[in-house]
Design a protein around this motif. Sequence first.
Motif, short mmCIF file in Angstrom:
data_model
loop_
_atom_site.label_atom_id
_atom_site.label_comp_id
_atom_site.label_asym_id
_atom_site.label_seq_id
_atom_site.Cartn_x
_atom_site.Cartn_y
_atom_site.Cartn_z
N GLY A 201 0.83 -1.20 0.00
CA GLY A 201 0.00 0.00 0.00
C GLY A 201 0.87 1.25 0.00
N GLU A 202 2.07 1.11 0.59
CA GLU A 202 2.97 2.26 0.65
C GLU A 202 4.34 1.93 0.03
N HIS A 203 4.96 0.87 0.54
CA HIS A 203 6.25 0.44 0.00
C HIS A 203 6.02 -0.59 -1.10
N PHE A 204 7.02 -0.77 -1.95
CA PHE A 204 6.87 -1.81 -2.96
C PHE A 204 8.25 -2.36 -3.36
N CYS A 205 8.27 -3.61 -3.84
CA CYS A 205 9.49 -4.16 -4.44
C CYS A 205 9.14 -4.70 -5.81
N LEU A 206 10.04 -4.47 -6.75
CA LEU A 206 9.86 -5.00 -8.10
C LEU A 206 10.33 -6.45 -8.15
N LEU A 207 9.59 -7.28 -8.85
CA LEU A 207 10.06 -8.64 -9.11
C LEU A 207 10.95 -8.59 -10.35
N ASP A 208 11.70 -9.67 -10.57
CA ASP A 208 12.52 -9.70 -11.78
C ASP A 208 11.59 -9.82 -12.99
N SER A 209 12.09 -9.40 -14.15
CA SER A 209 11.24 -9.29 -15.34
C SER A 209 10.86 -10.65 -15.92
N ALA A 210 9.79 -10.65 -16.70
CA ALA A 210 9.40 -11.86 -17.43
C ALA A 210 8.74 -11.44 -18.73
N GLN A 211 8.82 -12.32 -19.72
CA GLN A 211 8.14 -12.04 -20.98
C GLN A 211 7.20 -13.20 -21.29
N ASP A 212 5.95 -12.83 -21.54
CA ASP A 212 4.91 -13.81 -21.86
C ASP A 212 4.87 -13.99 -23.38
N HIS A 213 4.21 -15.02 -23.86
CA HIS A 213 3.99 -15.24 -25.30
C HIS A 213 2.50 -15.45 -25.46
N LYS A 214 1.77 -14.39 -25.84
CA LYS A 214 0.31 -14.44 -25.76
C LYS A 214 -0.34 -15.13 -26.96
N ARG A 215 0.29 -15.03 -28.14
CA ARG A 215 -0.35 -15.61 -29.34
C ARG A 215 -0.18 -17.12 -29.35
N ILE A 216 -1.11 -17.77 -30.05
CA ILE A 216 -1.16 -19.23 -30.00
C ILE A 216 0.01 -19.89 -30.76
N PHE A 217 0.44 -19.28 -31.88
CA PHE A 217 1.44 -19.95 -32.72
C PHE A 217 2.82 -19.29 -32.65
N ASP A 218 3.84 -20.04 -33.08
CA ASP A 218 5.21 -19.53 -33.14
C ASP A 218 5.25 -18.22 -33.90
N GLU A 219 6.25 -17.40 -33.59
CA GLU A 219 6.45 -16.10 -34.24
C GLU A 219 5.29 -15.15 -33.95
N ASP A 220 4.56 -15.37 -32.87
CA ASP A 220 3.46 -14.48 -32.46
C ASP A 220 2.38 -14.35 -33.52
N VAL A 221 1.95 -15.49 -34.05
CA VAL A 221 0.87 -15.51 -35.05
C VAL A 221 -0.37 -16.13 -34.40
N GLY A 222 -1.56 -15.72 -34.91
CA GLY A 222 -2.81 -16.34 -34.45
C GLY A 222 -3.43 -15.60 -33.28
N PRO A 223 -4.55 -16.13 -32.78
CA PRO A 223 -5.30 -15.42 -31.73
C PRO A 223 -4.56 -15.37 -30.40
N ASN A 224 -4.97 -14.41 -29.56
CA ASN A 224 -4.43 -14.31 -28.21
C ASN A 224 -4.91 -15.47 -27.34
N THR A 225 -4.07 -15.84 -26.38
CA THR A 225 -4.43 -16.90 -25.43
C THR A 225 -4.17 -16.36 -24.03
N GLY A 226 -4.35 -17.20 -23.03
CA GLY A 226 -3.99 -16.80 -21.66
C GLY A 226 -2.48 -16.65 -21.50
N GLY A 227 -1.71 -17.25 -22.40
CA GLY A 227 -0.24 -17.21 -22.33
C GLY A 227 0.31 -18.60 -22.62
N MET A 228 1.19 -18.67 -23.63
CA MET A 228 1.70 -19.97 -24.10
C MET A 228 3.08 -20.31 -23.54
N GLY A 229 3.64 -19.42 -22.76
CA GLY A 229 4.96 -19.69 -22.20
C GLY A 229 5.58 -18.37 -21.76
#
Length: 432
Positions: A201-229
């Motif tokens: 609520g007052e203080h905060f700490c950042l977590l280390d970064s992450a990158q999601d892969h939202k599209r269904i197919f390789d190379e970010d093609v196709g519809p969005n998903t909850g996250g493929m990796g």
Amino acid sequence: MNILIVGSGGREHVLAWKIRQSPKVKQLYCAPGNGGIAELAQCVDIAADDIAALVQFARENKIDLTVVGPEAPLVAGIVDAFEQEGLKAFGPGREAALLEGSKVFAKEFMHDCNIPTAQFHVFDNVEKAKAFITRAMYPLVIKADGLASGKGVAVCKDLMEAEKAVDEIMVRKVFEGAGAQIIVEECLEGEEVSVLAISDGEHFCLLDSAQDHKRIFDEDVGPNTGGMGAYSPAPVLTEKLRKTIENRIIEPAIRGMQRNGTPFKGVLYAGLMITADGPMVLEFNVRFGDPEAQAVLPRMKGDLVEVMLASCEGWLDKVELGWDKHSCVCVVICSGGYPGEYETGKEISGLKEAGAMSRTIVFHAGTKKSGDKFLTAGGRVLGVTSLASGIEKAIEQVYKAVDQIKFERSFCRRDIGSKAFKWIRRRSEVAR
Ligand code: AMP
Ligand code: GLY
């Protein structure tokens, strides 16, 4: 301590795995949980959004801390309901959870706090929305205001696609009340990255970064998903960029919520686009990302329960987070047909073999146990996760483990983590 985790996905499995390592834990429960979580916690047959039943369970079982995984119960006010009963729950209250529960609220909040985000217009009327999109420049992005399980966003390349999106959200009401208002916003270009912070609520700490892969197919093609990796750390996020995000996005958001009298406790997840003009917020979420959590939490050193208690009790300034230097990659294995329709109940083989590989953990998302077998029970079924020194080794390792696992019509993306190479190459060229 007795701890209750609320939820049933891969995110809740990694939470159970990490919380189990805390010496503070005596009993661990998960409602409703899944086949994999059942190996670590006692699963309780209560739905994640049945707040009254969860409160009653927590009271009767002397739960000291409840950890809420998904957004729906947070937005519905689960933390307020627990606190009213004198029970401790990790996560934001209902008003703070509006940062995810209403995209209109979040955009107006960002505007008020001067947090960089795409230019936007809000409409609650179909004719006005259509008149606007007829005159607009393309591409543009149309979003339903409320929760839509990640499906309420359409990136439209022309007027035809935009009209279809407006019709679906406002006329056919496919997201019901979540579509009473829409946002039409500027389409941003760049690379996406998730930055998560834990706040009291007052203080905060950042977590280390992450990158999601939202599209269904390789190379970010196709519809969005909850996250493929997902993978962590994400080299697109330099130390300098991280500082900018902390100063221009996370800190102003925490201060803004404090000023509004709705301090933000729990996980603040900023979904960002790294544009040529710097980082801009695509969305705020009010919980751990799934599958980002599966890539980040295995790298977190120390006691997550302590961090969560500090968030609930307001002493996060006393906590320092440490991170394993290894890279972590999580590959999601799905049921054929996902994110559309898919069948469930398929027997899964190779789980033991995959889990026995070096620094590899198989997190379950949509599984259920039947006797001594595991069966598929959802679209995203498993999140196979490996740690290794360097992203290349982690990728090699994780796909060796993925290849051990079989079930009818299973599939996964084969390129999780490879976006990291571009940034690593770029940096080594600059260094030379
Ligand atoms: P959101 O739920 O708002 O994060 O949107 C889901 C996905 O839609 C994001 O992860 C992006 O890939 C895409 N998206 C959302 N807003 C924008 C935008 N303004 N410009 C480009 N892509 C966007
Ligand atoms: N991985 C995206 C999300 O959790 O919303």
